[in-house]
Design a protein around this motif. Structure first.
Motif, PDB file in Angstrom:
ATOM      1  N   UNK A   1      20.979 -35.100  -9.800  1.00 45.95           N
ATOM      2  CA  UNK A   1      21.737 -34.836 -11.042  1.00 45.95           C
ATOM      3  C   UNK A   1      22.469 -33.329 -11.001  1.00 45.95           C
ATOM      4  N   UNK A   2      23.415 -33.130 -11.435  1.00 42.45           N
ATOM      5  CA  UNK A   2      24.052 -31.642 -11.549  1.00 42.45           C
ATOM      6  C   UNK A   2      24.439 -31.503 -12.911  1.00 42.45           C
ATOM      7  N   UNK A   3      23.682 -30.286 -13.535  1.00 41.63           N
ATOM      8  CA  UNK A   3      23.926 -30.052 -15.117  1.00 41.63           C
ATOM      9  C   UNK A   3      24.536 -28.818 -15.140  1.00 41.63           C
ATOM     10  N   UNK A   4      25.406 -28.475 -15.841  1.00 42.17           N
ATOM     11  CA  UNK A   4      26.051 -27.033 -16.139  1.00 42.17           C
ATOM     12  C   UNK A   4      25.756 -26.710 -17.550  1.00 42.17           C
ATOM     13  N   UNK A   5      25.327 -25.575 -17.634  1.00 42.58           N
ATOM     14  CA  UNK A   5      25.265 -25.065 -19.017  1.00 42.58           C
ATOM     15  C   UNK A   5      26.453 -23.913 -19.266  1.00 42.58           C
ATOM     16  N   UNK A   6      27.142 -24.012 -20.336  1.00 40.61           N
ATOM     17  CA  UNK A   6      28.228 -23.132 -20.747  1.00 40.61           C
ATOM     18  C   UNK A   6      27.932 -22.394 -21.769  1.00 40.61           C
ATOM     19  N   UNK A   7      28.178 -20.999 -21.893  1.00 47.21           N
ATOM     20  CA  UNK A   7      28.012 -20.197 -22.966  1.00 47.21           C
ATOM     21  C   UNK A   7      27.098 -18.980 -22.928  1.00 47.21           C
ATOM     22  N   UNK A   8      26.783 -18.823 -24.156  1.00 43.28           N
ATOM     23  CA  UNK A   8      25.714 -17.564 -24.220  1.00 43.28           C
ATOM     24  C   UNK A   8      24.281 -17.880 -24.027  1.00 43.28           C
ATOM     25  N   UNK A   9      23.964 -17.933 -22.769  1.00 41.30           N
ATOM     26  CA  UNK A   9      22.737 -18.325 -22.207  1.00 41.30           C
ATOM     27  C   UNK A   9      21.624 -17.236 -22.361  1.00 41.30           C
TER      28      UNK A   9
ATOM     29  N   UNK B   1      26.745 -33.659 -15.902  1.00 43.05           N
ATOM     30  CA  UNK B   1      26.518 -33.304 -17.499  1.00 43.05           C
ATOM     31  C   UNK B   1      26.678 -31.825 -17.669  1.00 43.05           C
ATOM     32  N   UNK B   2      27.292 -31.488 -19.027  1.00 50.71           N
ATOM     33  CA  UNK B   2      27.602 -30.237 -19.220  1.00 50.71           C
ATOM     34  C   UNK B   2      26.866 -29.929 -20.478  1.00 50.71           C
ATOM     35  N   UNK B   3      26.140 -28.711 -20.782  1.00 48.89           N
ATOM     36  CA  UNK B   3      25.705 -28.467 -22.142  1.00 48.89           C
ATOM     37  C   UNK B   3      26.531 -27.204 -22.661  1.00 48.89           C
ATOM     38  N   UNK B   4      27.135 -27.272 -23.843  1.00 47.16           N
ATOM     39  CA  UNK B   4      27.939 -26.421 -24.166  1.00 47.16           C
ATOM     40  C   UNK B   4      26.905 -25.511 -25.498  1.00 47.16           C
ATOM     41  N   UNK B   5      27.153 -24.256 -25.336  1.00 44.94           N
ATOM     42  CA  UNK B   5      26.368 -23.530 -26.379  1.00 44.94           C
ATOM     43  C   UNK B   5      27.144 -22.552 -27.260  1.00 44.94           C
ATOM     44  N   UNK B   6      26.600 -22.287 -28.486  1.00 48.73           N
ATOM     45  CA  UNK B   6      27.413 -21.393 -29.564  1.00 48.73           C
ATOM     46  C   UNK B   6      27.064 -19.805 -28.968  1.00 48.73           C
ATOM     47  N   UNK B   7      27.887 -19.153 -29.275  1.00 49.57           N
ATOM     48  CA  UNK B   7      27.743 -17.700 -29.350  1.00 49.57           C
ATOM     49  C   UNK B   7      26.729 -17.467 -30.315  1.00 49.57           C
ATOM     50  N   UNK B   8      25.746 -16.902 -29.874  1.00 44.73           N
ATOM     51  CA  UNK B   8      24.425 -16.546 -31.092  1.00 44.73           C
ATOM     52  C   UNK B   8      24.553 -15.056 -31.522  1.00 44.73           C
TER      53      UNK B   8
ATOM     54  N   UNK C   1      29.040 -35.975 -18.612  1.00 43.51           N
ATOM     55  CA  UNK C   1      28.655 -36.185 -20.342  1.00 43.51           C
ATOM     56  C   UNK C   1      28.544 -34.799 -20.716  1.00 43.51           C
ATOM     57  N   UNK C   2      28.506 -34.872 -22.203  1.00 46.92           N
ATOM     58  CA  UNK C   2      28.673 -33.335 -22.935  1.00 46.92           C
ATOM     59  C   UNK C   2      27.499 -33.395 -23.988  1.00 46.92           C
ATOM     60  N   UNK C   3      26.735 -32.308 -23.982  1.00 47.56           N
ATOM     61  CA  UNK C   3      25.724 -32.062 -24.968  1.00 47.56           C
ATOM     62  C   UNK C   3      25.842 -30.906 -25.560  1.00 47.56           C
ATOM     63  N   UNK C   4      25.590 -30.900 -26.774  1.00 44.53           N
ATOM     64  CA  UNK C   4      25.648 -29.294 -27.679  1.00 44.53           C
ATOM     65  C   UNK C   4      24.367 -29.471 -28.497  1.00 44.53           C
ATOM     66  N   UNK C   5      23.585 -28.435 -28.598  1.00 39.53           N
ATOM     67  CA  UNK C   5      22.424 -28.575 -29.752  1.00 39.53           C
ATOM     68  C   UNK C   5      22.765 -28.453 -30.997  1.00 39.53           C
TER      69      UNK C   5
ATOM     70  N   UNK D   1      38.085 -32.979 -29.540  1.00 38.16           N
ATOM     71  CA  UNK D   1      38.192 -33.953 -28.724  1.00 38.16           C
ATOM     72  C   UNK D   1      36.952 -34.023 -27.687  1.00 38.16           C
ATOM     73  N   UNK D   2      36.595 -32.803 -27.315  1.00 39.34           N
ATOM     74  CA  UNK D   2      35.523 -32.879 -26.495  1.00 39.34           C
ATOM     75  C   UNK D   2      34.121 -33.261 -27.071  1.00 39.34           C
ATOM     76  N   UNK D   3      34.105 -32.546 -28.310  1.00 33.39           N
ATOM     77  CA  UNK D   3      32.814 -32.793 -29.186  1.00 33.39           C
ATOM     78  C   UNK D   3      32.501 -34.148 -29.724  1.00 33.39           C
ATOM     79  N   UNK D   4      33.651 -34.721 -30.005  1.00 30.69           N
ATOM     80  CA  UNK D   4      33.460 -36.305 -30.568  1.00 30.69           C
ATOM     81  C   UNK D   4      33.997 -37.306 -29.914  1.00 30.69           C
TER      82      UNK D   4
END
Ligand code: NCD
Length: 296
Positions: free
Chosen positions: A150-158, A210-217, A251-255, A267-270
């Motif tokens: 599996x290949x997973x991408x994390x996008x954002x304020x890592x 899968x992709x996990x999207x992160x909020x800017x902290x 698939x899309x994840x967001x904590x 559209x992406x979130x829901x």
């Protein structure tokens, strides 16, 4: 009959004597007090909705009793020292402590309180239960036992994300290949082997599972951002079209919490590929399992 104790005057001498007798029996042998229940205490020094409430829900489902130490309404506000507060909490005899605080305060908690402990997020360092629930959710969605292939991408304020740090470890331990997409200021500063990092959407491959999207902290940034929300969304924001470009069934994840129109659109979130609701539901089950592990 309900008993209301508003004043010491609400207890007569006989009541006081009986209360002291009971308290003495508890002090002599704690088993007199322990009715088989587990007492959990949450102590969150940062805001939280999902994590705190899912620990509380899990606790209630397990039949554990839960207390919340709220720093804002505690005697810390009456200039009590943190050390004295810890001594007080340590004297209560709780079984499991769950904190969201800095690493330094967390260490003090652990040194002082003789009980099991779960970190619910410590600064930018770790958020172990979020990683557990994220990986659990992906395994459930893929109906498999590991992430091999599996290949997973994390996008954002890592850079400022404890969610990313814990997830990177667990996802890779489970066999996933993990990549990161972020502006250079949000990439990981610590060197990490085999971690592919991208700074532009158009450079990404199109075979992610899968992709996990992160909020800017924003609360953790030391320097002001060099881009506006609109510019950030244009460069890194997740839309349905971009999601489709990452992989056929990505698939899309967001904590959470989600900032719509900054890191992701509705559209992406829901949409149908979103696991965000399942993440919250699974948070209760995964945390319950961990709490049981810690206490039973
Ligand atoms: C995350 C956190 O607090 O680290 N949220 C959460 O626990 N669900 C992510 C964040 O705040 O962006």
């Amino acid at each position: 009959m309900d008993v209301k104790i508003l004043s010491i005057d609400d207890l007569n001498d006989g009541d006081v004597g009986r209360l002291f007798f009971r308290a003495r029996s508890f002090a002599t042998d704690l088993r007199n007090l322990n009715k088989g229940s587990v007492i959990v205490m949450t102590a969150f020094f940062e805001p939280s909705t999902r994590t705190k409430l899912s620990f509380a829900t899990a606790s209630l489902r397990l039949g554990f009793d839960i207390l919340n130490f709220d720093p804002e309404s505690s005697s810390l506000k009456k200039q009590e020292s943190f050390e004295d507060t810890l001594r007080t909490l340590a004297s209560l005899g709780i079984d499991l402590l769950i904190t969201r605080t800095s690493r330094a305060l967390e260490e003090q908690f652990i040194r002082t309180l003789p009980c099991s402990f779960i970190n619910a997020g410590d600064g930018i360092n770790e958020h172990p239960t979020q990683a557990l629930l994220d990986c659990f959710t992906l395994l459930q969605a893929w109906r498999c036992d590991d992430f091999c292939g599996k290949k997973i991408l994390i996008i954002g304020d890592v850079a400022h994300s404890r969610v990313a740090r814990s997830n990177l470890k667990l996802m890779r331990r489970l066999g996933a290949e993990v990549a990161i997409l972020a502006p250079s200021t949000f990439l990981l500063s610590e060197a990490s082997e085999k971690l592919l990092s991208y700074e532009r959407f158009k450079d990404l491959p199109n075979n992610f599972d899968a992709v996990m999207v992160l909020r800017i902290q924003k609360e953790r940034l030391e320097d002001p951002l060099l881009f506006s929300d609109i510019e950030y969304f244009r460069a890194f924001g997740m839309s349905k079209k971009r999601l489709d470009s990452l992989g056929p069934q990505c698939l899309i994840l967001h904590p959470g919490p989600i900032n719509i129109s900054i890191e992701i659109d509705e559209d992406a979130a829901y949409g149908p590929n979103s696991l965000i609701k399942a993440q919250v539901q699974n948070g209760v089950y995964v945390r319950a399992a961990l709490m049981e592990y810690c206490c039973c």
